[in-house]
Structure formats: structure tokens, C-alpha cells
Motif scaffolding. Structure first.
Motif, PDB file in Angstrom:
ATOM      1  N   LEU A  47      11.561  -4.201  39.487  1.00 25.53           N
ATOM      2  CA  LEU A  47      12.231  -3.602  38.147  1.00 25.53           C
ATOM      3  C   LEU A  47      11.899  -2.958  37.719  1.00 25.53           C
ATOM      4  N   PHE A  48      10.768  -3.190  36.282  1.00 22.64           N
ATOM      5  CA  PHE A  48      10.864  -1.776  35.595  1.00 22.64           C
ATOM      6  C   PHE A  48       9.052  -1.995  35.130  1.00 22.64           C
ATOM      7  N   THR A  49       9.026  -0.993  35.285  1.00 29.13           N
ATOM      8  CA  THR A  49       7.538  -0.224  33.912  1.00 29.13           C
ATOM      9  C   THR A  49       7.714  -0.180  32.224  1.00 29.13           C
ATOM     10  N   LEU A  50       7.743  -0.828  31.183  1.00 29.90           N
ATOM     11  CA  LEU A  50       7.734  -0.348  30.140  1.00 29.90           C
ATOM     12  C   LEU A  50       5.101   0.665  29.599  1.00 29.90           C
ATOM     13  N   TYR A  51       5.898   1.324  28.923  1.00 32.70           N
ATOM     14  CA  TYR A  51       4.627   1.623  28.460  1.00 32.70           C
ATOM     15  C   TYR A  51       4.486   1.902  27.020  1.00 32.70           C
ATOM     16  N   SER A  52       5.520   1.892  26.155  1.00 34.49           N
ATOM     17  CA  SER A  52       5.016   2.290  24.375  1.00 34.49           C
ATOM     18  C   SER A  52       6.304   1.238  23.627  1.00 34.49           C
ATOM     19  N   ALA A  53       5.725   0.955  22.959  1.00 33.44           N
ATOM     20  CA  ALA A  53       6.673   0.090  21.600  1.00 33.44           C
ATOM     21  C   ALA A  53       7.644   1.368  21.816  1.00 33.44           C
ATOM     22  N   GLY A  54       9.285   0.213  22.085  1.00 34.41           N
ATOM     23  CA  GLY A  54      10.104   1.016  21.439  1.00 34.41           C
ATOM     24  C   GLY A  54      10.845   2.108  22.565  1.00 34.41           C
ATOM     25  N   GLU A  55       9.941   1.541  23.643  1.00 34.02           N
ATOM     26  CA  GLU A  55      10.779   2.092  25.295  1.00 34.02           C
ATOM     27  C   GLU A  55      11.440   1.011  25.971  1.00 34.02           C
ATOM     28  N   GLU A  56      13.155   1.688  26.397  1.00 36.80           N
ATOM     29  CA  GLU A  56      14.102   1.173  26.607  1.00 36.80           C
ATOM     30  C   GLU A  56      14.521   1.470  28.621  1.00 36.80           C
ATOM     31  N   LYS A  57      14.587   0.534  29.605  1.00 35.66           N
ATOM     32  CA  LYS A  57      14.839   0.745  30.436  1.00 35.66           C
ATOM     33  C   LYS A  57      16.567  -0.007  30.871  1.00 35.66           C
ATOM     34  N   GLU A  58      17.058   0.436  31.932  1.00 34.03           N
ATOM     35  CA  GLU A  58      18.193  -0.175  32.102  1.00 34.03           C
ATOM     36  C   GLU A  58      18.827  -0.403  33.838  1.00 34.03           C
ATOM     37  N   LYS A  59      18.982  -1.136  34.180  1.00 30.93           N
ATOM     38  CA  LYS A  59      19.197  -1.095  35.824  1.00 30.93           C
ATOM     39  C   LYS A  59      20.685  -2.151  36.172  1.00 30.93           C
ATOM     40  N   GLU A  60      21.693  -1.103  36.635  1.00 31.60           N
ATOM     41  CA  GLU A  60      22.845  -2.244  36.586  1.00 31.60           C
ATOM     42  C   GLU A  60      23.148  -3.139  35.323  1.00 31.60           C
ATOM     43  N   ARG A  61      23.076  -4.617  35.487  1.00 29.67           N
ATOM     44  CA  ARG A  61      23.051  -5.592  33.839  1.00 29.67           C
ATOM     45  C   ARG A  61      21.757  -6.038  33.560  1.00 29.67           C
ATOM     46  N   LEU A  62      20.724  -5.445  33.645  1.00 31.72           N
ATOM     47  CA  LEU A  62      19.398  -5.315  33.005  1.00 31.72           C
ATOM     48  C   LEU A  62      19.051  -4.367  32.154  1.00 31.72           C
ATOM     49  N   LYS A  63      18.511  -5.159  30.971  1.00 31.89           N
ATOM     50  CA  LYS A  63      18.477  -4.213  30.150  1.00 31.89           C
ATOM     51  C   LYS A  63      17.081  -4.720  29.234  1.00 31.89           C
ATOM     52  N   ALA A  64      15.436  -3.796  29.945  1.00 32.11           N
ATOM     53  CA  ALA A  64      14.358  -3.780  28.821  1.00 32.11           C
ATOM     54  C   ALA A  64      14.213  -3.466  28.245  1.00 32.11           C
ATOM     55  N   THR A  65      12.730  -4.160  26.737  1.00 31.90           N
ATOM     56  CA  THR A  65      12.589  -3.023  25.868  1.00 31.90           C
ATOM     57  C   THR A  65      11.477  -4.084  25.433  1.00 31.90           C
ATOM     58  N   LEU A  66      10.867  -3.236  25.299  1.00 35.20           N
ATOM     59  CA  LEU A  66       8.834  -3.721  24.086  1.00 35.20           C
ATOM     60  C   LEU A  66       8.882  -2.833  22.867  1.00 35.20           C
ATOM     61  N   THR A  67       8.152  -4.622  22.165  1.00 31.73           N
ATOM     62  CA  THR A  67       7.662  -4.218  20.967  1.00 31.73           C
ATOM     63  C   THR A  67       5.909  -4.164  21.218  1.00 31.73           C
ATOM     64  N   LYS A  68       5.782  -3.924  20.412  1.00 28.26           N
ATOM     65  CA  LYS A  68       3.933  -4.037  20.047  1.00 28.26           C
ATOM     66  C   LYS A  68       3.361  -5.804  20.565  1.00 28.26           C
ATOM     67  N   LYS A  69       4.452  -6.751  20.554  1.00 25.83           N
ATOM     68  CA  LYS A  69       4.255  -8.246  20.464  1.00 25.83           C
ATOM     69  C   LYS A  69       5.010  -9.157  22.294  1.00 25.83           C
ATOM     70  N   GLU A  70       6.274  -8.101  22.358  1.00 31.19           N
ATOM     71  CA  GLU A  70       6.571  -9.096  23.107  1.00 31.19           C
ATOM     72  C   GLU A  70       7.818  -8.187  23.795  1.00 31.19           C
ATOM     73  N   SER A  71       8.350  -8.133  24.968  1.00 33.61           N
ATOM     74  CA  SER A  71       9.583  -7.473  25.694  1.00 33.61           C
ATOM     75  C   SER A  71      10.550  -8.980  26.334  1.00 33.61           C
TER      76      SER A  71
END
Lengths: 111, 115
Positions: A47-71
Motif C-alpha cells: 500500500l504505502f511506504t513512509l520514510y520520515s516523521a510528518g509524512e502522509e500518503k493517501e490512496k482512495e479511502r486510506l491515509k497513512a501517517t508517521l511519527t517518530k514512534k508510530e504510524s
């Protein structure tokens, strides 16, 4: 020790009811966090790859977010076809770029 | 284009039998991984190849498990003298390069049942 923990283990929602899945990790030197979807009897689908805190990615009804400890994987107005197990994983770079997976969240969307 | 393919999709073995599971990665992909997935769990790493070289086999549960990728393309995971605890889904994944954090693409898996 490098660990990935997902919560909840299972989640039932009504169609249209938005929610979020959590993936917390402890790893030294994060080199990305991956989200996969897995349908019964099939392999994980990227689905997604996130590389750095604060990054967000979206695909249709899904949105992934990332912090320093969790996604978080946010699901907005889900449909029954979004029912699946959602897996998160982080790469561990110790000789091999192997992925360490969480146990997954089994999501069921009722019509 | 074609994704990762695996065969057979299902395998039933009697305890003590040897089995061989095949993986065809995406054409041109340098890295190939094998994972084992127990029911209701996330995949767990078994072994990793970069081209034909097996660089990490730390996840193989015992010396009954053996993997090879002789020409840097197709890979075979062999399990000798199967035991009931070997029952699981065996997943193969490939990635284009050898870089850290490269996306891994998974095949459909081989479901192994040892009776």
C-alpha cells in the motif's frame, strides 16, 4: 530489540464509519515503514511506504501517517471491500534488509 | 507486468516427507526473501538472497530448511523430513535493488499442511 506492535488485533466497523489502525515500533535507525493489505488466501499487497516523521500518503479511502514512534492508517468512510488484514512492517538492516512485521489488524466492514 | 509467482499454491505432506517450494520473482529483481506466516500472525523472515548469494539465513528454524537461488532468479525453499510445526504459509518476496527500505513485493504464498 526491534519490535512492531499493531492495535487493535481486530476491528469491526459499519460501512461509512471512519476509524484508525495503529502501528507502534521500536527500531534503531528507521529506514521506512511499510503498510500492506492482505486478503484471505493471498500474499500481502503493498500500500504505502513512509520514510520520515510528518509524512502522509493517501490512496482512495486510506491515509497513512508517521511519527517518530508510530504510524496510523486512517480509513475514511470504509466500504465492505476494504475488509482485510492490514500489516505494517519496518526494515531491519543487519546483514539483510528483512522486514519485521506486526501481527496485523483484521478489519471487517459490515454493509 | 507479471508479479511474484509461487508454486505449488497448496501442498499436503505426510510427516517425514521432503517438500520443495518454488518462487519466481519479478523479472530483474536483485533481492529475494522467504517468509513464514503462521495463522493469524504477521510474516516472519526466513532467508535473503542478493542475486545468487544467500546473505542471511538467520531466520531458518532448523537445518531441515534449505534455500537456493543458483542463477539469481528462481528460488527454491526445501524442507526435509517435514514436521507438523512446519505447517504454515510460505511467502516469497522480491525487491528491485539492494537498497535499504526498498519495497518488497509478495507472491501469493504456498500453504503447507503437514499431517
Amino acid at each position: 530489540e526491534d519490535q512492531v506492535t499493531q492495535s487493535p488485533e481486530a476491528l469491526r466497523l459499519q460501512e461509512g464509519e471512519s476509524s484508525s489502525l495503529n502501528c507502534s515500533y521500536t527500531v534503531s535507525g528507521l529506514r521506512g515503514l511499510f503498510w500492506y493489505r492482505q486478503d484471505p488466501g493471498k500474499g500481502p499487497e503493498f500500500l504505502f511506504t513512509l520514510y520520515s516523521a510528518g509524512e502522509e500518503k493517501e490512496k482512495e479511502r486510506l491515509k497513512a501517517t508517521l511519527t517518530k514512534k508510530e504510524s496510523f492508517l486512517h480509513i475514511t468512510a470504509p466500504k465492505p471491500e476494504d475488509s482485510a488484514t492490514y500489516l505494517c512492517a519496518v526494515p531491519i538492516i543487519q546483514g539483510a534488509q528483512k522486514l519485521v512485521f506486526g501481527q496485523g489488524t483484521r478489519l471487517t466492514i459490515n454493509p | 507486468g507479471a508479479g511474484v509467482s509461487q508454486s505449488p499454491r497448496y501442498k499436503v505432506a505426510k510427516r517425514g516427507q521432503d517438500v520443495a517450494l518454488r518462487c519466481d520473482p519479478i523479472s530483474g529483481h536483485v533481492s529475494l526473501f522467504w517468509y513464514q506466516q503462521a495463522l493469524g500472525q504477521g510474516p516472519e523472515f526466513l532467508t535473503y538472497f542478493q542475486n545468487e548469494a544467500q546473505l542471511d539465513k538467520s531466520g531458518l528454524p532448523s537445518d531441515r530448511f534449505f534455500a537456493e537461488r543458483p542463477e539469481g532468479s528462481v528460488s527454491t525453499l526445501k524442507i526435509q523430513r517435514t514436521q507438523q510445526e512446519d505447517s504454515a504459509v510460505y511467502l516469497c518476496a522480491s525487491s528491485a535493488r539492494r537498497l535499504a527500505g526498498e519495497t518488497q513485493y509478495f507472491g501469493p504464498g504456498t500453504r503447507l499442511l503437514v499431517l
